[in-house]
Design an enzyme around this catalytic site. Structure first.
Site, PDB file in Angstrom:
ATOM      1  N   ARG A  33       0.833  -1.207   0.000  1.00  0.00           N
ATOM      2  CA  ARG A  33       0.000   0.000   0.000  1.00  0.00           C
ATOM      3  C   ARG A  33       0.863   1.250   0.000  1.00  0.00           C
ATOM      4  O   ARG A  33       0.476   2.277  -0.585  1.00  0.00           O
ATOM      5  CB  ARG A  33      -0.959  -0.013   1.193  1.00  0.00           C
ATOM      6  CG  ARG A  33      -2.089   1.004   1.086  1.00  0.00           C
ATOM      7  CD  ARG A  33      -3.233   0.667   2.011  1.00  0.00           C
ATOM      8  NE  ARG A  33      -4.002  -0.464   1.526  1.00  0.00           N
ATOM      9  CZ  ARG A  33      -5.003  -0.395   0.658  1.00  0.00           C
ATOM     10  NH1 ARG A  33      -5.346   0.781   0.133  1.00  0.00           N
ATOM     11  NH2 ARG A  33      -5.663  -1.469   0.297  1.00  0.00           N
ATOM     12  N   HIS A  36       1.757   1.592  -3.569  1.00  0.00           N
ATOM     13  CA  HIS A  36       0.566   2.014  -4.311  1.00  0.00           C
ATOM     14  C   HIS A  36       0.340   3.516  -4.176  1.00  0.00           C
ATOM     15  O   HIS A  36      -0.053   4.194  -5.128  1.00  0.00           O
ATOM     16  CB  HIS A  36      -0.650   1.242  -3.795  1.00  0.00           C
ATOM     17  CG  HIS A  36      -1.940   1.622  -4.438  1.00  0.00           C
ATOM     18  ND1 HIS A  36      -2.876   2.428  -3.808  1.00  0.00           N
ATOM     19  CD2 HIS A  36      -2.468   1.315  -5.650  1.00  0.00           C
ATOM     20  CE1 HIS A  36      -3.908   2.584  -4.610  1.00  0.00           C
ATOM     21  NE2 HIS A  36      -3.691   1.934  -5.732  1.00  0.00           N
TER      22      HIS A  36
END
Length: 204
Positions: A33, A36
């Site tokens: 994440r 990301h």
């Protein structure tokens, strides 16, 4: 494409490009994440987890802890649904009038003054630093003096003055932290770590 489809495809691309990254599934959920959010694969090598820091953060969220941030950008970037479902709250005191006044009269940064204001509520909570090294250094000082006992420090100040140094200092503590080596960081990356843990907390 729908938003969830875009996110799912992004994660597939990250998984493919990351290859054999060496993280277990739980820690990879966090690092993935972070990538990301930033499109920066260097976090695979630079991120540092204190032993059991991840489980400490997840359990704190499940207990409904308070999460403090050093910027409103980090506060806004944290998912409120999962946090509030456990009774938790995300707070940023950087713009509070008394914080600004203390900073003005004492000559410290507002980020440091905000840490001092939060110190009375911080036990069992999480403090997220995505911008200000002065906030992180103050947290380290208070922890060493046994004045605060948060469940976790997420330390990702970014920049050229004391950002890397403050994170290096954090990583000398025998205390739950998630941080990284070097100058990189930022409120968006710090918030993404909380979001990953919030999702884990909700799924357990």
């Amino acid at each position: 494409m729908k938003p969830q489809e875009i996110e799912d495809l992004s994660f597939k691309i990250i998984d493919k490009e990351a290859g054999d990254h060496g993280f277990d599934d739980a820690h990879w959920q966090v690092v993935r994440r972070m990538i990301h959010t930033s499109a920066d694969f260097e976090y695979i090598k630079s991120v540092r987890f204190y032993e059991n820091a991840l489980s400490s953060g997840v359990k704190a969220i499940q207990r409904g802890c308070s999460i403090f941030t050093d910027t409103n950008m980090a506060r806004v970037g944290i998912r409120k649904g999962e946090i509030s479902s456990f009774g938790g709250e995300v707070k940023c005191m950087i713009t509070d009038k008394d914080v600004a006044e203390k900073a003005r009269t004492t000559g410290v940064t507002r980020a440091l003054a905000a840490v001092d204001k939060a110190s009375g509520e911080m036990d069992g909570g999480i403090y997220v630093v995505g911008n200000a090294p002065t906030a992180l250094l103050r947290l380290i000082e208070l922890i060493r003096e046994n004045k605060i006992k948060p469940a976790l420090i997420v330390g990702f100040p970014v920049g050229f003055v004391n950002a890397a140094e403050s994170k290096d200092e954090l990583m000398t503590l025998d205390f739950p932290y998630i941080s990284n080596k070097g100058r990189k960081g930022g409120s968006n990356v710090a918030a993404s770590i909380i979001n990953a843990m919030a999702i884990m907390a909700a799924k357990q």
